[in-house]
Design an enzyme around this catalytic site. Structure first.
Site, PDB file in Angstrom:
ATOM      1  N   LYS A  78      18.368  18.243 -28.269  1.00  0.00           N
ATOM      2  CA  LYS A  78      17.984  16.929 -28.799  1.00  0.00           C
ATOM      3  C   LYS A  78      18.975  15.891 -28.283  1.00  0.00           C
ATOM      4  CE  LYS A  78      16.861  14.656 -33.214  1.00  0.00           C
ATOM      5  NZ  LYS A  78      16.816  14.805 -34.696  1.00  0.00           N
ATOM      6  N   SER A 158      12.267  13.535 -36.709  1.00  0.00           N
ATOM      7  CA  SER A 158      12.637  12.899 -35.470  1.00  0.00           C
ATOM      8  C   SER A 158      12.827  13.860 -34.300  1.00  0.00           C
ATOM      9  CB  SER A 158      13.934  12.113 -35.683  1.00  0.00           C
ATOM     10  OG  SER A 158      15.004  12.994 -35.972  1.00  0.00           O
ATOM     11  N   SER A 182      13.892  16.191 -40.306  1.00  0.00           N
ATOM     12  CA  SER A 182      13.635  16.047 -38.873  1.00  0.00           C
ATOM     13  C   SER A 182      13.590  17.335 -38.060  1.00  0.00           C
ATOM     14  CB  SER A 182      14.665  15.126 -38.245  1.00  0.00           C
ATOM     15  OG  SER A 182      14.287  13.796 -38.484  1.00  0.00           O
TER      16      SER A 182
HETATM   17  N1  GLN Z   1      11.853  11.064 -41.451  1.00  0.00           N
HETATM   18  C1  GLN Z   1      13.108  10.871 -42.092  1.00  0.00           C
HETATM   19  C2  GLN Z   1      13.643   9.494 -41.776  1.00  0.00           C
HETATM   20  O1  GLN Z   1      12.982   8.769 -41.134  1.00  0.00           O
HETATM   21  C3  GLN Z   1      14.076  11.944 -41.689  1.00  0.00           C
HETATM   22  C4  GLN Z   1      14.708  11.734 -40.382  1.00  0.00           C
HETATM   23  C5  GLN Z   1      15.707  12.800 -40.056  1.00  0.00           C
HETATM   24  O2  GLN Z   1      15.761  13.840 -40.685  1.00  0.00           O
HETATM   25  N2  GLN Z   1      16.563  12.512 -39.082  1.00  0.00           N
HETATM   26  O3  GLN Z   1      14.698   9.133 -42.161  1.00  0.00           O
END
Ligand code: GLN
Length: 507
Positions: A78, A158, A182
């Site tokens: 990532k 994400s 994410s």
């Molecule tokens: N979807 C969540 C957010 O937008 C989690 C994102 C994440 O875990 N990095 O914050």
């Protein structure tokens, strides 16, 4: 044998038995990336020369009997993990040309175990999002398609690039980070396994910070065992991260074969979570999935025992998270000011330079979070929002702690819906945030949790033919039980569906 279809466990065995070389395995994945990445956009940066050099190094180590646990295994990283000498963008314009001079601890450990890095996977900008639509490098396309429908779907977020790469067979596994879901939500959307370890299990050193009290790195792969193998290499104490846990790393892979006998499995009463309109679009399928889990795990003979638990404050987790995470983000992102690194815009004076740099460098969602975070931390509102959210966070942890007095693990859905179409929810952030209702409570409480693909929605339903995952949550530092239960679910579910877009599939 199709090399891109192997599991990590199979690839490790094949390399040791000299059935194929690490170079051949890496070449197969680089070829798959070349064919499919133009459609999927799963990678922001591909590093073929580096990957082949690392593969050759792995072949030498294998030949000399000095191979590490992951020697020759091609992974996607990532693009939130700093990789020394390789551009690391966080999918943001502000770090478009940032080449870190140092390596994150997690990637350093994976390299020390002999893993091969194919490149840097796409994500939501600064890991803020659930759809991968917020990346400055363009959206990622989910390799799955709805039955009878060619619409491009989101891979979740994400870690959407990581999930799409693993599902489409562009990598055997990937790293992800999980601040509010994410790793687990994109795993569910793409029909793969994703594991968020206990907060503190993996070092955060060198991972670009989003919300430091929630961020945690973890593995993504196509089987539970593969995730366990990867986590074994990623985890461990790091003096460079003050919140890293000084605990031995158990043999996670061995835990996958331990079975569920004697365990107590907690099923949460009162689902779907009330007062969340539109959140449980796939409620019927989810209810069936939970019934199946009960049947699979809690058999009379050698099974586990079902326990009904309540998490009364589950419905408060989402608003709590969307105060705490932006608060921490607004503080963490203050460092991108154009002075020390990253993009810099011209300005007549220092203030104008800051303003222009940040206005140009950050996308809309990141700006929204910085605004919310700055607001809830400001003098007049700190007590009303931030302090209050901290107190509710503690109560959510207490709910879990109490539930875990009567059970060993808790099962929940991973996400309330299957993958949606690109552009579908991007205009309404509240709708987007609803994706995270089942994942954020786990981050607020710092617990380990995994998402395992168990089913595909029926073809006739709207959005039919798409994968759905089930989440297994454990007590702090009890990843082994989480892996044991997840492996049992995986075996019973027998999930074998594959995405339309994948290496080796004719299109
Ligand atoms: N979807 C969540 C957010 O937008 C989690 C994102 C994440 O875990 N990095 O914050």
């Amino acid at each position: 044998m199709t090399l891109t279809d192997l599991t990590i466990a199979q690839a490790c065995a094949g390399l040791r038995e000299k059935k194929f070389s690490a170079r051949a395995l890496t070449e197969a994945h680089l070829a798959a990336i070349e064919t499919l990445n133009p459609q999927l956009n799963a990678f922001i940066t591909v590093t073929p020369d580096l990957a082949l050099a690392q593969a050759d190094e792995a072949d030498r180590a294998l030949r000399d009997g000095k191979a590490g646990a992951l020697a020759g295994i091609p992974l996607a990283i990532k693009d939130l993990f700093c990789t020394a000498g390789v551009r690391t963008t966080a999918a943001s314009r502000i770090l478009e040309n940032f080449v870190p001079p140092y390596e994150s601890t997690v990637t350093a450990k994976l390299r020390a175990a002999g893993a091969v890095f194919l490149g840097k996977a796409n994500l939501d900008e600064f890991a803020m999002g659930s759809s991968n639509m917020t990346s400055a490098f363009g959206p990622v396309t989910n390799p799955w398609r709805r039955a009878g429908d060619e619409a491009a779907l989101v891979p979740g977020g994400s870690s959407g690039g990581s999930a799409a790469a693993v599902a489409a067979r562009l990598a055997l596994g990937a790293t992800g980070t999980d601040t509010g879901g994410s790793i687990r939500q994109p795993a569910s959307f793409c029909g793969i396994v994703g594991m968020k370890p206990t907060y503190g299990r993996c070092s955060r050193y060198g991972i670009i910070a989003f919300a430091s009290s929630l961020d945690q790195a973890g593995p993504m792969a196509r089987t539970v065992e593969d995730c366990a193998i990867l986590l074994g290499a990623m985890a461990g104490f790091d003096p460079k991260d003050s919140t890293s846990a000084d605990r031995p790393v158990p043999n996670f892979a061995a835990a996958c074969g331990e079975g569920v006998e004697g365990l107590k499995i907690g099923f949460v009463s009162g689902l779907p979570i009330p007062n969340m309109p539109g959140a449980d679009a796939d409620a019927d399928v989810i209810a069936r999935m939970l019934d199946d889990a009960d049947k699979w795990l809690c058999r009379d003979d050698d099974g586990a025992t079902r326990v009904d638990v309540t998490l009364p404050r589950l419905q408060h987790a989402l608003p709590t998270y969307y105060i705490i995470a932006p608060a921490e983000a607004s503080s963490n992102l203050a460092r991108y000011d154009g002075v020390r690194f990253g993009r810099r815009a011209d300005g007549a004076d220092l203030i104008e330079m800051y303003e222009r740099t940040r206005a140009e460098g950050f996308g809309d969602e990141v700006k929204r979070r910085i605004l919310i975070g700055t607001y809830v931390l400001s003098a007049g509102y700190y007590d009303a929002y931030y302090l209050r959210a901290q107190k509710i966070r503690r109560l959510i942890y207490e709910d879990f702690r109490k539930a875990f007095e009567t059970c060993d693990v808790i099962v929940l859905p991973t996400a309330p819906t299957v993958a949606f179409a690109q552009n579908e929810k991007i205009e309404d952030p509240r709708l987007m945030y609803l994706n995270d209702i089942y994942t954020v409570p786990v981050n607020l409480a710092g617990l380990p949790a995994i998402s395992v693909p168990v089913t595909v929605t029926p073809d006739h339903a709207a959005g039919g033919g798409l994968p759905l995952g089930l989440q297994v949550i454990g007590r702090p530092f009890e990843e082994e039980k989480v892996f044991a239960v997840a492996a049992a679910i995986e075996k019973a579910a027998g999930f074998s569906a594959r995405p339309a877009l994948r290496a080796g599939a004719a299109r």
